[in-house]
Design an enzyme around this catalytic site. Structure first.
Site, PDB file in Angstrom:
ATOM      1  N   GLY A  79      33.855  70.083  33.822  1.00  0.00           N
ATOM      2  CA  GLY A  79      33.433  71.103  34.781  1.00  0.00           C
ATOM      3  C   GLY A  79      34.498  71.371  35.828  1.00  0.00           C
ATOM      4  CE1 TYR A 122      24.749  64.507  26.294  1.00  0.00           C
ATOM      5  CE2 TYR A 122      25.534  63.748  24.154  1.00  0.00           C
ATOM      6  CZ  TYR A 122      25.751  64.425  25.345  1.00  0.00           C
ATOM      7  OH  TYR A 122      26.971  65.021  25.576  1.00  0.00           O
ATOM      8  CD  GLU A 167      32.877  62.740  37.493  1.00  0.00           C
ATOM      9  OE1 GLU A 167      33.290  62.115  38.487  1.00  0.00           O
ATOM     10  OE2 GLU A 167      32.251  62.205  36.556  1.00  0.00           O
ATOM     11  NE  ARG A 210      24.316  64.075  40.387  1.00  0.00           N
ATOM     12  CZ  ARG A 210      24.220  63.204  39.401  1.00  0.00           C
ATOM     13  NH1 ARG A 210      23.074  62.600  39.167  1.00  0.00           N
ATOM     14  NH2 ARG A 210      25.263  62.919  38.640  1.00  0.00           N
TER      15      ARG A 210
HETATM   16  N1  LIG Z   1      32.924  63.642  27.886  1.00  0.00           N
HETATM   17  C1  LIG Z   1      32.671  63.747  26.596  1.00  0.00           C
HETATM   18  O1  LIG Z   1      33.121  62.924  25.784  1.00  0.00           O
HETATM   19  C2  LIG Z   1      31.836  64.877  26.084  1.00  0.00           C
HETATM   20  C3  LIG Z   1      31.738  65.073  24.697  1.00  0.00           C
HETATM   21  C4  LIG Z   1      30.981  66.117  24.212  1.00  0.00           C
HETATM   22  C5  LIG Z   1      30.329  66.971  25.083  1.00  0.00           C
HETATM   23  N2  LIG Z   1      30.425  66.757  26.419  1.00  0.00           N
HETATM   24  C6  LIG Z   1      29.696  67.647  27.282  1.00  0.00           C
HETATM   25  O2  LIG Z   1      30.568  68.117  28.295  1.00  0.00           O
HETATM   26  C7  LIG Z   1      29.861  68.297  29.514  1.00  0.00           C
HETATM   27  C8  LIG Z   1      30.577  67.552  30.635  1.00  0.00           C
HETATM   28  O3  LIG Z   1      30.636  66.187  30.330  1.00  0.00           O
HETATM   29  P1  LIG Z   1      31.344  65.130  31.299  1.00  0.00           P
HETATM   30  O4  LIG Z   1      31.791  64.009  30.463  1.00  0.00           O
HETATM   31  O5  LIG Z   1      32.328  65.826  32.175  1.00  0.00           O
HETATM   32  O6  LIG Z   1      30.176  64.531  32.194  1.00  0.00           O
HETATM   33  P2  LIG Z   1      28.785  65.075  32.767  1.00  0.00           P
HETATM   34  O7  LIG Z   1      28.150  63.964  33.473  1.00  0.00           O
HETATM   35  O8  LIG Z   1      28.001  65.713  31.684  1.00  0.00           O
HETATM   36  O9  LIG Z   1      29.230  66.176  33.790  1.00  0.00           O
HETATM   37  C9  LIG Z   1      29.793  65.790  34.965  1.00  0.00           C
HETATM   38  C10 LIG Z   1      29.551  66.845  36.009  1.00  0.00           C
HETATM   39  O10 LIG Z   1      28.172  67.209  36.091  1.00  0.00           O
HETATM   40  C11 LIG Z   1      27.678  66.924  37.400  1.00  0.00           C
HETATM   41  N3  LIG Z   1      26.288  66.502  37.286  1.00  0.00           N
HETATM   42  C12 LIG Z   1      25.780  65.531  36.497  1.00  0.00           C
HETATM   43  N4  LIG Z   1      24.453  65.411  36.711  1.00  0.00           N
HETATM   44  C13 LIG Z   1      24.119  66.336  37.639  1.00  0.00           C
HETATM   45  C14 LIG Z   1      22.915  66.681  38.304  1.00  0.00           C
HETATM   46  N5  LIG Z   1      21.777  66.047  38.033  1.00  0.00           N
HETATM   47  N6  LIG Z   1      22.934  67.669  39.214  1.00  0.00           N
HETATM   48  C15 LIG Z   1      24.094  68.300  39.520  1.00  0.00           C
HETATM   49  N7  LIG Z   1      25.268  68.019  38.925  1.00  0.00           N
HETATM   50  C16 LIG Z   1      25.283  67.040  38.012  1.00  0.00           C
HETATM   51  C17 LIG Z   1      28.617  65.846  37.929  1.00  0.00           C
HETATM   52  O11 LIG Z   1      28.748  65.885  39.321  1.00  0.00           O
HETATM   53  P3  LIG Z   1      27.963  64.959  40.377  1.00  0.00           P
HETATM   54  O12 LIG Z   1      28.016  63.571  39.862  1.00  0.00           O
HETATM   55  O13 LIG Z   1      28.746  65.182  41.637  1.00  0.00           O
HETATM   56  O14 LIG Z   1      26.591  65.522  40.444  1.00  0.00           O
HETATM   57  C18 LIG Z   1      29.943  66.306  37.332  1.00  0.00           C
HETATM   58  O15 LIG Z   1      30.491  67.356  38.100  1.00  0.00           O
HETATM   59  C19 LIG Z   1      28.427  67.813  29.249  1.00  0.00           C
HETATM   60  O16 LIG Z   1      27.606  68.909  28.972  1.00  0.00           O
HETATM   61  C20 LIG Z   1      28.551  66.944  28.001  1.00  0.00           C
HETATM   62  O17 LIG Z   1      27.382  66.962  27.219  1.00  0.00           O
HETATM   63  C21 LIG Z   1      31.160  65.744  26.937  1.00  0.00           C
END
Ligand SMILES: NC(=O)c1ccc[n+]([C@@H]2O[C@H](COP(=O)([O-])OP(=O)(O)OC[C@H]3O[C@@H](n4cnc5c(N)ncnc54)[C@H](OP(=O)(O)O)[C@@H]3O)[C@@H](O)[C@H]2O)c1
Length: 276
Positions: free
Chosen positions: A22, A157, A19, A41
């Site tokens: 990614g 974090y 989601e 996961r």
């Molecule tokens: N969203 C923001 O505002 C923001 C801002 C700055 C930087 N970022 C960075 O962007 C990246 C993505 O962020 P995001 O908001 O999309 O949420 P995220 O929770 O960091 O990433 C979501 C994805 O990672 C998977 N995931 C999470 N924990 C996992 C685990 N233990 N094992 C395997 N897969 C795992 C989730 O799938 P499953 O739940 O299916 O495992 C999902 O596909 C991150 O590195 C974050 O630090 C995000």
């Protein structure tokens, strides 16, 4: 398109692909013609996305359901990708433990360290060796503006995100002469499902510019091979310049603390949280 496949194909691995940012990496890489290994996961979500992308883009997609917090995760990925030529690694998954540092259990921070730092280190090391041997390839490590300065209530974090940005920049400088492009993507607040869940539908502050995941990924892929790191979005680039170069350090940290409080992070406890 063809040059992208030649440079970063034939396979890309996206860690954290089910989601948000990614999933967008998976979609945009599929549109550029790369075969994909999708890691997260939730296997059923990956299966559905894999089926859709394979059918739409005539590529091969292999879902790989595992928990990146598990110390055996890297071994599982190495085994699953052994027959494949992975030319691009995108490490996107993260854990964000939010709330008062002293009130959270140490194990939560150690889990955060495993997913945010140990796994990308192991996977970058594994895949960069093979890429350097082939003299081509790319690695994208997701970082955050939260890693630009100390960020109260998401202090660890933020530290893990600073770690990814610095690792990516160092590897960019080291591996480019071996034909491998490395990029740190320092995103700001992005309207991913996780961000929206954790922030109760998004920011209510005009001071927090939000982007869509697709825009973040588009800018990241455009910067790959050109820059050591990218801050997607003009407003975020302004914020980064302010926080990093113009403001006194203590003011920058205090601003991040206020932003956390206004997003309700300071009071929350437990795992999860707005990751901007
Ligand atoms: N969203 C923001 O505002 C923001 C801002 C700055 C930087 N970022 C960075 O962007 C990246 C993505 O962020 P995001 O908001 O999309 O949420 P995220 O929770 O960091 O990433 C979501 C994805 O990672 C998977 N995931 C999470 N924990 C996992 C685990 N233990 N094992 C395997 N897969 C795992 C989730 O799938 P499953 O739940 O299916 O495992 C999902 O596909 C991150 O590195 C974050 O630090 C995000």
């Amino acid at each position: 398109m063809q040059s992208f496949v030649t440079r970063y194909g034939p396979w890309a691995l996206v860690a954290g692909a089910s989601e948000g940012i990614g999933e967008q990496f998976a979609r945009q890489l599929a549109a550029r013609g790369l075969n994909l290994v999708l890691v997260a996961r939730r296997g059923e979500v990956l299966d559905e996305l894999a089926g859709e992308l394979a059918a739409t883009h005539a590529i091969e997609v292999r879902p790989l359901a595992l928990d990146l917090a598990d110390p055996t995760a890297t071994g599982q990925i190495v085994s699953a990708t052994a027959p494949l030529e992975v030319g691009l690694l995108v490490y996107n998954a993260s854990v964000s433990v939010i709330g008062s540092f002293v009130e959270q259990p140490l194990e939560a921070y150690l889990g955060e360290l495993a997913v945010n730092c140990t796994r990308p280190l192991e996977l970058s090391h594994h895949f960069a060796r093979a890429m350097a041997g082939r003299r081509r390839g790319g690695i994208v490590l997701m970082s955050s503006l939260a890693g630009t300065q100390g960020s109260p209530f998401i202090a660890h974090y933020g530290a893990t995100k600073a770690w990814n940005a610095v690792l990516a920049e160092g590897l960019w400088g080291e591996l480019r002469e071996r034909g491998v492009d490395v990029l740190g993507c320092r995103a700001g607040a992005t309207r991913t499902p996780k961000y929206l869940r954790d922030s109760g539908g998004g920011s209510r502050s005009a001071l927090v510019p939000e982007m869509e995941p697709a825009e973040v990924v588009k800018e990241a892929l455009a910067a790959l091979g050109r820059l050591p790191s990218v801050v997607p979005g003009r407003a975020n680039r302004l914020a980064a310049t302010l926080l990093q170069r113009l403001l006194p350090r203590r003011t920058a940290v205090a601003m991040m603390g206020r932003a956390s409080r206004s997003a309700g992070i300071g009071e929350k406890k437990g795992r999860g949280g707005p990751t901007g």
